[in-house]
Scaffold this active site. Structure first.
Site, PDB file in Angstrom:
ATOM      1  N   ASP A   8       0.872  -1.177   0.000  1.00 26.11           N
ATOM      2  CA  ASP A   8       0.000   0.000   0.000  1.00 26.11           C
ATOM      3  C   ASP A   8       0.914   1.234   0.000  1.00 26.11           C
ATOM      4  O   ASP A   8       2.141   1.100  -0.184  1.00 26.11           O
ATOM      5  CB  ASP A   8      -0.986  -0.034   1.184  1.00 26.11           C
ATOM      6  CG  ASP A   8      -0.315   0.235   2.533  1.00 26.11           C
ATOM      7  OD1 ASP A   8       0.933   0.296   2.595  1.00 26.11           O
ATOM      8  OD2 ASP A   8      -1.039   0.383   3.537  1.00 26.11           O
ATOM      9  N   HIS A   9       0.341   2.404   0.271  1.00 25.58           N
ATOM     10  CA  HIS A   9       1.146   3.636   0.286  1.00 25.58           C
ATOM     11  C   HIS A   9       2.198   3.607   1.401  1.00 25.58           C
ATOM     12  O   HIS A   9       3.283   4.150   1.242  1.00 25.58           O
ATOM     13  CB  HIS A   9       0.230   4.861   0.440  1.00 25.58           C
ATOM     14  CG  HIS A   9      -0.695   4.762   1.612  1.00 25.58           C
ATOM     15  ND1 HIS A   9      -1.753   3.855   1.637  1.00 25.58           N
ATOM     16  CD2 HIS A   9      -0.722   5.402   2.811  1.00 25.58           C
ATOM     17  CE1 HIS A   9      -2.384   3.980   2.789  1.00 25.58           C
ATOM     18  NE2 HIS A   9      -1.776   4.897   3.529  1.00 25.58           N
ATOM     19  N   CYS A  65       3.236  -3.004   4.011  1.00 26.28           N
ATOM     20  CA  CYS A  65       2.375  -1.851   4.290  1.00 26.28           C
ATOM     21  C   CYS A  65       3.110  -1.056   5.361  1.00 26.28           C
ATOM     22  O   CYS A  65       4.324  -1.266   5.529  1.00 26.28           O
ATOM     23  CB  CYS A  65       0.953  -2.284   4.678  1.00 26.28           C
ATOM     24  SG  CYS A  65       0.800  -3.260   6.177  1.00 26.28           S
ATOM     25  N   GLY A  66       2.445  -0.184   6.080  1.00 25.86           N
ATOM     26  CA  GLY A  66       3.155   0.626   7.072  1.00 25.86           C
ATOM     27  C   GLY A  66       3.853  -0.231   8.114  1.00 25.86           C
ATOM     28  O   GLY A  66       5.051  -0.094   8.368  1.00 25.86           O
ATOM     29  N   THR A  67       3.089  -1.152   8.694  1.00 23.37           N
ATOM     30  CA  THR A  67       3.650  -2.068   9.696  1.00 23.37           C
ATOM     31  C   THR A  67       3.925  -3.462   9.144  1.00 23.37           C
ATOM     32  O   THR A  67       4.606  -4.253   9.795  1.00 23.37           O
ATOM     33  CB  THR A  67       2.647  -2.249  10.852  1.00 23.37           C
ATOM     34  OG1 THR A  67       1.415  -2.745  10.290  1.00 23.37           O
ATOM     35  CG2 THR A  67       2.396  -0.944  11.592  1.00 23.37           C
ATOM     36  N   GLY A  68       3.325  -3.803   8.033  1.00 22.27           N
ATOM     37  CA  GLY A  68       3.370  -5.172   7.505  1.00 22.27           C
ATOM     38  C   GLY A  68       2.259  -6.037   8.078  1.00 22.27           C
ATOM     39  O   GLY A  68       2.025  -7.157   7.617  1.00 22.27           O
ATOM     40  N   GLY A  70      -1.310  -5.466   8.451  1.00 21.18           N
ATOM     41  CA  GLY A  70      -2.558  -5.614   7.707  1.00 21.18           C
ATOM     42  C   GLY A  70      -2.385  -6.390   6.415  1.00 21.18           C
ATOM     43  O   GLY A  70      -3.183  -7.289   6.097  1.00 21.18           O
ATOM     44  N   HIS A  98      12.133 -23.315   7.972  1.00 19.80           N
ATOM     45  CA  HIS A  98      11.255 -24.121   8.830  1.00 19.80           C
ATOM     46  C   HIS A  98       9.771 -24.002   8.473  1.00 19.80           C
ATOM     47  O   HIS A  98       9.020 -24.949   8.689  1.00 19.80           O
ATOM     48  CB  HIS A  98      11.436 -23.719  10.299  1.00 19.80           C
ATOM     49  CG  HIS A  98      12.713 -24.243  10.888  1.00 19.80           C
ATOM     50  ND1 HIS A  98      12.975 -24.219  12.234  1.00 19.80           N
ATOM     51  CD2 HIS A  98      13.796 -24.812  10.305  1.00 19.80           C
ATOM     52  CE1 HIS A  98      14.174 -24.750  12.477  1.00 19.80           C
ATOM     53  NE2 HIS A  98      14.699 -25.111  11.300  1.00 19.80           N
ATOM     54  N   ASN A  99       9.346 -22.854   7.989  1.00 21.94           N
ATOM     55  CA  ASN A  99       7.903 -22.631   7.782  1.00 21.94           C
ATOM     56  C   ASN A  99       7.493 -22.656   6.314  1.00 21.94           C
ATOM     57  O   ASN A  99       6.306 -22.525   6.009  1.00 21.94           O
ATOM     58  CB  ASN A  99       7.469 -21.292   8.405  1.00 21.94           C
ATOM     59  CG  ASN A  99       7.957 -21.131   9.833  1.00 21.94           C
ATOM     60  OD1 ASN A  99       8.793 -20.278  10.126  1.00 21.94           O
ATOM     61  ND2 ASN A  99       7.495 -21.969  10.734  1.00 21.94           N
ATOM     62  N   ARG A 109       7.289   1.303   7.499  1.00 20.47           N
ATOM     63  CA  ARG A 109       7.538   2.313   8.531  1.00 20.47           C
ATOM     64  C   ARG A 109       8.270   1.709   9.720  1.00 20.47           C
ATOM     65  O   ARG A 109       8.442   2.359  10.749  1.00 20.47           O
ATOM     66  CB  ARG A 109       6.202   2.927   8.988  1.00 20.47           C
ATOM     67  CG  ARG A 109       5.481   3.667   7.877  1.00 20.47           C
ATOM     68  CD  ARG A 109       4.084   4.113   8.297  1.00 20.47           C
ATOM     69  NE  ARG A 109       3.384   4.740   7.166  1.00 20.47           N
ATOM     70  CZ  ARG A 109       2.062   4.798   7.065  1.00 20.47           C
ATOM     71  NH1 ARG A 109       1.293   4.280   8.014  1.00 20.47           N
ATOM     72  NH2 ARG A 109       1.511   5.365   6.018  1.00 20.47           N
ATOM     73  N   ARG A 132      11.002 -32.948   9.418  1.00 24.07           N
ATOM     74  CA  ARG A 132      10.028 -32.701  10.488  1.00 24.07           C
ATOM     75  C   ARG A 132       9.295 -31.366  10.280  1.00 24.07           C
ATOM     76  O   ARG A 132       8.149 -31.215  10.718  1.00 24.07           O
ATOM     77  CB  ARG A 132      10.701 -32.744  11.861  1.00 24.07           C
ATOM     78  CG  ARG A 132      11.673 -31.620  12.133  1.00 24.07           C
ATOM     79  CD  ARG A 132      12.348 -31.804  13.498  1.00 24.07           C
ATOM     80  NE  ARG A 132      13.126 -30.649  13.888  1.00 24.07           N
ATOM     81  CZ  ARG A 132      14.338 -30.344  13.416  1.00 24.07           C
ATOM     82  NH1 ARG A 132      14.903 -31.101  12.498  1.00 24.07           N
ATOM     83  NH2 ARG A 132      14.991 -29.282  13.848  1.00 24.07           N
ATOM     84  N   HIS A 133       9.927 -30.457   9.577  1.00 25.84           N
ATOM     85  CA  HIS A 133       9.275 -29.162   9.334  1.00 25.84           C
ATOM     86  C   HIS A 133       8.130 -29.314   8.329  1.00 25.84           C
ATOM     87  O   HIS A 133       7.142 -28.603   8.396  1.00 25.84           O
ATOM     88  CB  HIS A 133      10.297 -28.139   8.854  1.00 25.84           C
ATOM     89  CG  HIS A 133      11.422 -27.971   9.832  1.00 25.84           C
ATOM     90  ND1 HIS A 133      11.217 -27.509  11.102  1.00 25.84           N
ATOM     91  CD2 HIS A 133      12.746 -28.280   9.738  1.00 25.84           C
ATOM     92  CE1 HIS A 133      12.367 -27.508  11.755  1.00 25.84           C
ATOM     93  NE2 HIS A 133      13.312 -27.973  10.947  1.00 25.84           N
ATOM     94  N   ARG A 136       5.059 -30.349  10.121  1.00 30.29           N
ATOM     95  CA  ARG A 136       4.424 -29.228  10.830  1.00 30.29           C
ATOM     96  C   ARG A 136       3.699 -28.289   9.854  1.00 30.29           C
ATOM     97  O   ARG A 136       2.605 -27.805  10.147  1.00 30.29           O
ATOM     98  CB  ARG A 136       5.489 -28.466  11.631  1.00 30.29           C
ATOM     99  CG  ARG A 136       6.028 -29.332  12.759  1.00 30.29           C
ATOM    100  CD  ARG A 136       7.333 -28.846  13.320  1.00 30.29           C
ATOM    101  NE  ARG A 136       7.869 -29.824  14.274  1.00 30.29           N
ATOM    102  CZ  ARG A 136       9.112 -29.804  14.745  1.00 30.29           C
ATOM    103  NH1 ARG A 136       9.959 -28.875  14.343  1.00 30.29           N
ATOM    104  NH2 ARG A 136       9.506 -30.712  15.605  1.00 30.29           N
TER     105      ARG A 136
END
Ligand code: RB5
Length: 147
Positions: A8-9, A65-68, A70, A98-99, A109, A132-133, A136
């Protein structure tokens, strides 16, 4: 490797910087927007990148995004997406190893341009270890299948 990018912006400037750097490094890029600093709604761009990843248009996604927060929440609503919100390199490596994260999310930001690029490089240089990952990650997919 083909990378899908979206923001986003609030993540736009970081997206543009990472895009430039990855292009120099020879990555093929698909920019799903946004394309300016004008205020937009982050779910649209999280979903666009996520759908690009599940459709196989791109191998991995990078979203901001600003924080990541949303945009990662939005991307994670798409079946098959494992978006990891990361603000340091160790978690970026582990998100792949792992994920089996298929999208990296960052806060424009929260992290600066240099740190953001180091996080991206760590994410792209790491591979899923399986074993094993995989068990999971399959359990995560099983939760999704119950919805
Ligand atoms: C937009 O101001 C901001 O809310 C958005 O970029 C993001 O931080 C939301 O999670």
């Amino acid at each position: 490797m083909k990378i899908g990018m979206g923001s986003d912006h609030g993540g736009f400037e970081l997206k543009e910087y990472i895009k430039e750097q990855l292009a120099i490094e020879g990555y093929e890029l698909v920019d799903y927007g946004t394309y300016s600093m004008e205020s937009v709604h982050y779910p649209e761009f999280g979903e666009k990148v996520a759908r690009g990843v599940v459709r196989g248009e791109v191998d991995l996604g990078i979203i901001m995004c600003g924080t990541g927060l949303g945009i990662s929440m939005a991307a994670n609503k798409v079946k098959g997406i494992r978006a990891a919100l990361v603000s340091e390199e160790y978690s970026a490596r582990m998100a792949r190893r792992h994920n089996d994260a298929n999208i990296l999310a960052m806060g424009g930001r929260v992290v600066g341009k240099d740190l953001g690029l180091s996080i991206v490089r760590a994410f792209l240089a790491s591979e899923f270890e399986g074993g094993r990952h995989e068990t999971r990650v399959n359990l995560i997919t099983a939760i999704e299948a119950k919805n």
